[in-house]
Scaffold this active site. Structure first.
Site, PDB file in Angstrom:
ATOM      1  N   GLU A  91       3.918   4.793  -2.976  1.00  0.00           N
ATOM      2  CA  GLU A  91       3.227   4.597  -4.253  1.00  0.00           C
ATOM      3  C   GLU A  91       1.907   5.352  -4.186  1.00  0.00           C
ATOM      4  O   GLU A  91       0.991   4.969  -3.461  1.00  0.00           O
ATOM      5  CB  GLU A  91       2.963   3.106  -4.512  1.00  0.00           C
ATOM      6  CG  GLU A  91       2.198   2.850  -5.801  1.00  0.00           C
ATOM      7  CD  GLU A  91       1.717   1.414  -5.949  1.00  0.00           C
ATOM      8  OE1 GLU A  91       0.627   1.213  -6.523  1.00  0.00           O
ATOM      9  OE2 GLU A  91       2.401   0.489  -5.473  1.00  0.00           O
ATOM     10  N   ARG A 146      -5.803   6.603  -8.813  1.00  0.00           N
ATOM     11  CA  ARG A 146      -7.234   6.306  -8.705  1.00  0.00           C
ATOM     12  C   ARG A 146      -8.060   7.548  -8.400  1.00  0.00           C
ATOM     13  O   ARG A 146      -9.280   7.516  -8.504  1.00  0.00           O
ATOM     14  CB  ARG A 146      -7.472   5.274  -7.586  1.00  0.00           C
ATOM     15  CG  ARG A 146      -6.811   3.937  -7.839  1.00  0.00           C
ATOM     16  CD  ARG A 146      -7.020   3.006  -6.665  1.00  0.00           C
ATOM     17  NE  ARG A 146      -6.139   1.856  -6.738  1.00  0.00           N
ATOM     18  CZ  ARG A 146      -6.090   0.888  -5.841  1.00  0.00           C
ATOM     19  NH1 ARG A 146      -6.890   0.937  -4.795  1.00  0.00           N
ATOM     20  NH2 ARG A 146      -5.265  -0.125  -5.991  1.00  0.00           N
ATOM     21  N   LYS A 195       5.009  -6.853  -9.772  1.00  0.00           N
ATOM     22  CA  LYS A 195       4.013  -6.795  -8.711  1.00  0.00           C
ATOM     23  C   LYS A 195       3.153  -8.056  -8.787  1.00  0.00           C
ATOM     24  O   LYS A 195       2.806  -8.490  -9.887  1.00  0.00           O
ATOM     25  CB  LYS A 195       3.163  -5.540  -8.915  1.00  0.00           C
ATOM     26  CG  LYS A 195       1.955  -5.414  -8.000  1.00  0.00           C
ATOM     27  CD  LYS A 195       1.315  -4.050  -8.204  1.00  0.00           C
ATOM     28  CE  LYS A 195      -0.009  -3.925  -7.489  1.00  0.00           C
ATOM     29  NZ  LYS A 195      -0.480  -2.541  -7.442  1.00  0.00           N
TER      30      LYS A 195
END
Length: 215
Positions: free
Chosen positions: A45, A49, A133
């Site tokens: 993943e 960011r 998640k």
């Protein structure tokens, strides 16, 4: 797209530990993906960011096709399509709003939507989402929280992420409502900046051994 990722449940079955990575240097993307694969972890993943996120996903999709690359930290409309165009096989959000979910649904790419409370999990379930998640896992109650909600919400499966370590990961993976965990320790910033691919491969091998995806 090289991988048949039809549902979020497919994502949960890729590996016991999903490496969650914020890359500062696009040049690290391919050697990182190759090191994880050698260690037996076939998914990553890459979070959005940093500016390197999308180009890193593009690089992995093009040069390491065996690696299932996902895009993390999807927080606003438009990002889902950009991630899918870059080659992301799945999407991950830290939390959810209706606007964001509508946008992600429209992308047609499977996703793990973030939930941190019972109400958020139930709202996602109302939309037909059963694999999600759990974030931030440790601050939000960790293993005891997930144990407690397994009774009233037996059909939901989670990928807990946030504050999980190699020591605590097995406790999460032992839970019936946990499909995998997200972990940043497999590709910590110091290992990336040092280019210590051998150490990353070793950490991946240890993570892959925690539990088989079918276990």
């Amino acid at each position: 797209m090289n991988h048949l990722m039809n549902t979020a449940a497919d994502v949960l079955g890729l590996a016991p530990v999903v490496p969650v990575v914020a890359l500062d240097d696009v040049a690290h993307a391919v050697p990182l993906a190759e090191a994880l694969l050698r260690g037996g972890i076939r998914t990553i993943e890459v979070t959005l960011r940093t500016p390197a996120g999308l180009p890193a996903i593009e690089r992995i999709a093009a040069e390491v096709p065996e690696m299932v690359a996902g895009a993390g930290t999807i927080t606003e409309p438009g990002q889902a399509k950009r991630a899918a165009d870059a080659g992301a096989c799945y999407l991950v959000t830290p939390g959810t709003t209706d606007r964001l979910l509508d946008d992600i649904d429209a992308s047609g790419v499977p996703y793990l939507a973030g939930a941190g409370t019972v109400s958020e999990a139930m709202r996602l379930a109302e939309r037909g989402v059963t694999a999600m998640k759990f974030f931030p896992a440790e601050p939000s109650g960790g293993v005891p929280f997930l144990k407690a909600i397994a009774g009233p919400l037996p059909d939901l499966k989670f990928c807990p992420t946030g504050g999980i370590s190699p020591q605590t990961a097995p406790n999460y993976l032992a839970l019936p409502n946990v499909g995998c965990v997200g972990g940043s320790w497999l590709a910590a910033k110091d290992l990336l900046s040092a280019g210590d691919w051998a150490r990353i491969e070793q950490l991946a091998r240890e993570a892959a051994a925690l539990r088989s995806p079918q276990g």
